[in-house]
Design a protein around this motif. Structure first.
Motif, short mmCIF file in Angstrom:
data_model
loop_
_atom_site.label_atom_id
_atom_site.label_comp_id
_atom_site.label_asym_id
_atom_site.label_seq_id
_atom_site.Cartn_x
_atom_site.Cartn_y
_atom_site.Cartn_z
N ALA A 142 11.68 7.40 -8.87
CA ALA A 142 13.10 7.09 -8.77
C ALA A 142 13.81 8.06 -7.83
O ALA A 142 14.68 7.67 -7.04
CB ALA A 142 13.74 7.14 -10.16
N HIS A 181 18.51 9.47 -17.31
CA HIS A 181 17.77 8.40 -17.97
C HIS A 181 16.47 8.93 -18.59
O HIS A 181 16.10 8.55 -19.70
CB HIS A 181 17.46 7.27 -16.99
N HIS A 206 13.83 5.97 -4.39
CA HIS A 206 15.14 5.33 -4.50
C HIS A 206 16.31 6.29 -4.32
O HIS A 206 17.45 5.84 -4.19
CB HIS A 206 15.26 4.63 -5.86
N ASP A 244 17.58 8.10 -6.59
CA ASP A 244 18.41 7.85 -7.78
C ASP A 244 18.54 9.12 -8.63
O ASP A 244 17.71 9.40 -9.49
CB ASP A 244 17.77 6.72 -8.60
N GLN A 245 19.60 9.88 -8.40
CA GLN A 245 19.81 11.13 -9.14
C GLN A 245 20.15 10.87 -10.61
O GLN A 245 19.91 11.72 -11.47
CB GLN A 245 20.92 11.95 -8.48
N ALA A 246 20.68 9.70 -10.92
CA ALA A 246 20.99 9.37 -12.31
C ALA A 246 19.72 9.22 -13.14
O ALA A 246 19.77 9.27 -14.37
CB ALA A 246 21.80 8.08 -12.38
N ALA A 247 18.58 9.09 -12.49
CA ALA A 247 17.31 8.90 -13.20
C ALA A 247 16.97 10.12 -14.06
O ALA A 247 16.26 10.00 -15.06
CB ALA A 247 16.19 8.63 -12.21
#
Length: 197
Positions: free
Chosen positions: A170, A182, A174, A176-179
């Motif tokens: 991620a 998560h 991607h 995606d730092q929000a991963a």
């Protein structure tokens, strides 16, 4: 030139070779690390590289062991300052995810990539990568037992270990730092804990 200075310079050169090899491996895999490529990158002769690392495999193993030592220093040792139990277990997982988010390598976690690169191969590099992951799984399992949680430890280890490569992808593929959040939530759910992240 004094022997002490000569030894220090030799160590500096060796460290530079290893650092460059790890950068390359994180982007192109351990098989992307060649003596010729390193010589070109570092403006050295091939024999100069070989003076420090006699073979490509020696260099690959040095990179794997360096990352393992760094993992120990950044993930495990800080967590061990927490009391045994859930607090330490969560610290281990959070530290791991923080490490994956900032390995210091341009291509992310070398061991995560190497696990895929070498999963169907044989040899010393495969064995070193396999041992690193087996040790991590065993360590997590032991900490889950210490936490005395009412969960299936083997299932929890399977899930937690899968979150790392998922997070690495991620982040690297991607962006995606929000991963990271998560992944932390996923660990807490696996451990039967409230989602407090």
């Amino acid at each position: 030139m004094s022997p002490r200075r000569s030894a220090a310079e030799a160590q500096h050169t060796k460290d530079s070779i290893l650092s460059t090899a790890m950068d390359i491996a994180s982007l192109d895999g351990l098989e992307g690390v060649t003596i010729g490529r390193l010589a070109t990158e570092l403006a050295m002769s091939k024999s100069g590289v070989l003076n420090h690392f006699s073979t490509k495999q020696t260099l690959q193993l040095a990179a794997v062991h360096h990352v393992i030592a760094e993992f120990q220093e950044r993930v495990i040792e800080p967590a061990m300052r927490h009391p045994a139990g859930l607090e330490r277990l969560l610290a281990l997982c959070d530290n791991w995810f923080d490490y994956l988010a900032d390995t210091g390598l341009p291509g992310g976690c070398l061991l995560t990539a190497a696990a895929t690169e070498f999963d169907g191969r044989e040899g010393e590099v495969h064995d070193a990568v396999l041992k690193s992951w087996r040790d991590w799984r065993s360590f997590l399992r032991a900490e889950i037992h210490r936490a005395q949680l009412d969960i299936d430890a083997d299932q929890a280890v399977f899930e937690i270990v899968s979150f790392g490569p998922g997070l690495n992808q991620a982040l690297q593929l991607h962006g995606d730092q929000a991963a990271i959040t998560h992944a932390r939530r996923a660990v807490r759910r696996t451990l039967g804990q409230p989602d407090s992240v």
